[in-house]
Scaffold this motif. Structure first.
Motif, short mmCIF file in Angstrom:
data_model
loop_
_atom_site.label_atom_id
_atom_site.label_comp_id
_atom_site.label_asym_id
_atom_site.label_seq_id
_atom_site.Cartn_x
_atom_site.Cartn_y
_atom_site.Cartn_z
N GLU A 169 -7.01 1.38 -9.44
CA GLU A 169 -5.88 1.73 -10.05
C GLU A 169 -5.48 3.42 -10.27
N GLU A 170 -6.56 3.96 -10.47
CA GLU A 170 -6.48 5.41 -10.90
C GLU A 170 -6.23 6.30 -9.42
N ALA A 171 -7.02 5.47 -8.34
CA ALA A 171 -7.02 6.06 -6.99
C ALA A 171 -5.60 5.76 -6.30
N ALA A 172 -4.75 4.55 -6.52
CA ALA A 172 -3.69 4.36 -6.15
C ALA A 172 -2.51 5.24 -6.52
N SER A 173 -2.87 6.03 -7.72
CA SER A 173 -1.97 6.71 -8.44
C SER A 173 -1.81 8.06 -7.78
N VAL A 174 -2.65 8.43 -6.57
CA VAL A 174 -2.47 9.79 -5.59
C VAL A 174 -1.95 9.26 -4.49
N LEU A 175 -1.78 7.81 -4.16
CA LEU A 175 -1.51 7.37 -2.91
C LEU A 175 0.12 7.14 -2.93
N SER A 176 0.87 7.35 -1.81
CA SER A 176 1.99 6.94 -1.41
C SER A 176 2.27 6.69 -0.17
N LEU A 177 2.49 5.45 0.37
CA LEU A 177 2.79 5.01 1.78
C LEU A 177 4.17 5.32 2.21
N PRO A 178 4.50 5.41 3.40
CA PRO A 178 5.86 5.70 4.03
C PRO A 178 6.77 4.61 3.35
N VAL A 179 7.97 4.88 3.09
CA VAL A 179 8.87 3.95 2.43
C VAL A 179 10.20 4.23 2.76
N CYS A 200 -24.16 8.46 15.59
CA CYS A 200 -22.81 8.70 16.49
C CYS A 200 -21.79 8.55 15.42
N TRP A 201 -21.04 9.69 15.49
CA TRP A 201 -19.97 10.07 14.54
C TRP A 201 -18.78 9.58 15.52
N THR A 202 -17.91 8.93 14.80
CA THR A 202 -16.61 8.16 15.72
C THR A 202 -15.49 8.39 14.63
N TRP A 203 -14.36 8.85 15.34
CA TRP A 203 -12.89 8.91 14.70
C TRP A 203 -12.06 8.21 15.19
N ALA A 204 -11.18 7.66 14.44
CA ALA A 204 -9.99 6.72 15.00
C ALA A 204 -8.88 6.77 14.16
N GLY A 205 -7.77 6.31 14.44
CA GLY A 205 -6.62 6.33 13.63
C GLY A 205 -5.61 5.36 14.10
N VAL A 206 -4.58 5.00 13.11
CA VAL A 206 -3.22 4.36 13.53
C VAL A 206 -2.15 5.42 12.73
N ARG A 207 -0.93 5.44 13.45
CA ARG A 207 0.43 6.02 12.91
C ARG A 207 1.03 4.98 11.86
N LEU A 208 1.26 5.80 10.87
CA LEU A 208 2.29 4.69 9.92
C LEU A 208 3.78 5.28 9.88
N SER A 209 4.59 4.52 9.59
CA SER A 209 5.86 4.85 9.65
C SER A 209 6.66 4.00 8.60
N ALA A 210 7.71 4.45 8.22
CA ALA A 210 8.57 3.46 7.39
C ALA A 210 9.53 2.36 8.18
N PRO A 216 16.56 8.86 5.05
CA PRO A 216 15.15 8.42 5.13
C PRO A 216 14.50 9.92 5.46
N VAL A 217 13.26 9.94 4.33
CA VAL A 217 12.57 10.97 4.68
C VAL A 217 11.35 10.95 5.59
N PHE A 218 10.87 9.58 5.61
CA PHE A 218 9.82 9.54 6.58
C PHE A 218 10.24 8.93 7.95
N ASP A 219 9.30 9.26 8.86
CA ASP A 219 9.55 8.94 10.30
C ASP A 219 9.54 7.29 10.28
N ARG A 220 10.53 6.97 11.26
CA ARG A 220 10.84 5.46 11.37
C ARG A 220 10.58 5.16 12.93
N ASP A 221 10.21 5.92 13.81
CA ASP A 221 10.23 5.67 15.16
C ASP A 221 8.89 6.17 15.89
N GLY A 222 8.00 6.45 14.84
CA GLY A 222 6.68 6.71 15.54
C GLY A 222 6.62 8.21 16.37
#
Length: 378
Positions: free
Chosen positions: A349-359, A22-32, A366-372
């Motif tokens: 550490e190397e993997a984190a260099s390609v990651l940026s979370l909303p801020v 069984c393949w299953t997908w799920a997720g959460v919204r991220l905002s600043a 503001p450049v990221f959504d803050r209201d979902g």
């Protein structure tokens, strides 16, 4: 503390069954997170100190997402923009494979909880809420609905023919690497300004680099290339000087670096841009410079037309297949299994260099959504 909803309160799970399970997908919204207590803490810091703290928090969050590798299981952080989008939207998406639907939902829920709970080191500048409807989850997996361009930013890859005899290696492969380059803020603003739908996908497959087979193969390859890179020893049958092999000299530092860095918890990573129209070359080049500060260590690769359908189909299912026609572009010899793995492998550490979370930085637009907000209409 950031406001985070319980990811299991009303989650949406999309599932399908095949011979694998069984393949299953799920997720959460991220905002600043825009509250003063989440942003003002940075106000009195220098820009460099802000980035240092931000990087430490995001690296800790990524490290907490590592789990024992399991076939079919991976996660992505996706960022979306569109013609009428005023802000960048973000989501954390997971895919799991289990024997039964109940097991798959339990596992997916566990991954979501870990990503959004403070025990999962969610940075205080990020807010998370579950994707609660099937329609919204399908939209995130299928956005943009029409993909005209699919570009990946990958480590440098090249191969040189080994000229020296006495080895079974026909080629020596040179590998680039990721390291933090330019600050993300300018890139996000250019991405948000695109006049058409586009997604930046940053995907992670956990990998246990303490795997004895991997360690042994990597060690043997590094030793062989180091030997070829040195001056050879003449023999009675060949009394002439044996010069170092140039291809081995070029490749050896990459394997030496891999042998030192890749141990324990690692990730196989993919950085991809999917868009409804051709992307500005400057935007792609800027992304390369953002995830790697060393010239030539990373490169942008447009997915070959023959593999575009496969790449987009897997993208919508949260997959990341090996694309030989794409990744072997401008490479004189096809990489073997070890080199294919090294081409996307990174420690935390190397993997984190390609990651940026909303801020949201205080005092800056503001450049990221803050209201979902919902994804922009196409």
């Amino acid at each position: 503390m950031s406001e985070t909803a319980d990811p299991l309160a009303e989650p949406s799970f999309l599932s399908t069954n095949d011979g694998s399970g069984c393949w299953t997908w799920a997720g959460v919204r991220l905002s600043a997170e825009g509250r003063i207590d989440a942003t003002q803490r940075y106000a009195d810091l220098s820009w460099d100190e802000r980035l240092k703290r931000l990087t430490a928090q995001e690296t800790a969050w990524l490290a907490a997402q590592w789990d024992t590798p399991a076939p079919g299981s991976r996660f992505e952080v996706r960022f979306a923009t569109g013609a009428r989008a005023e802000k960048v939207q973000a989501a954390f998406l997971v895919r799991v494979l289990a024997a039964t639907p109940d097991e798959a939902r339990h596992l997916a829920g566990k991954r979501l909880r870990r990503a959004t709970d403070q025990n999962g080191a969610l940075p205080p500048h990020v807010r998370a809420r579950p994707i609660a409807t099937d329609a919204e989850l399908r939209t995130w997996l299928g956005y943009p609905s029409r993909v005209d361009r699919f570009v990946e930013v990958r480590k440098h890859l090249s191969a040189g023919r080994i000229a020296r005899g006495g080895t079974a290696l026909p080629h020596a492969v040179c590998h680039g690497f990721f390291d933090s380059g330019a600050a993300w803020d300018a890139w996000w603003r250019s991405f948000a300004a695109l006049p058409f739908p586009a997604v930046l996908s940053i995907g992670f497959d956990p990998y246990d680099a303490d795997n004895p087979a991997f360690r042994s193969l990597l060690y043997r390859r590094a030793v062989d290339l180091e030997e070829l890179a040195r001056q050879g020893i003449p023999s009675p049958l060949n009394p002439y000087p044996v010069p170092p092999d140039r291809a081995a000299q070029a490749a050896a530092p990459g394997y030496r670096r891999a042998l030192t860095r890749y141990a324990g918890h690692c990730f196989s990573i993919r950085v991809a841009l999917a868009s409804a129209q051709p992307l500005p070359p400057t935007l792609v080049e800027s992304l390369v410079g953002t995830v790697s500060s060393t010239t030539g260590a990373a490169r942008a690769v447009r997915v070959a037309d023959a593999e575009l359908g496969q790449a987009v189909g897997e993208f919508r299912a949260l997959g990341a297949p090996w694309l030989p026609a794409t990744y072997n572009q401008d490479v004189s010899a096809a990489p073997d299994a070890l080199d294919r793995l090294l081409h996307s492998l990174a420690d935390v550490e190397e993997a984190a260099s390609v990651l940026s979370l909303p801020v949201h930085w205080p005092g800056m637009p503001p450049v990221f959504d803050r209201d979902g907000s919902q994804l922009p209409e196409e």
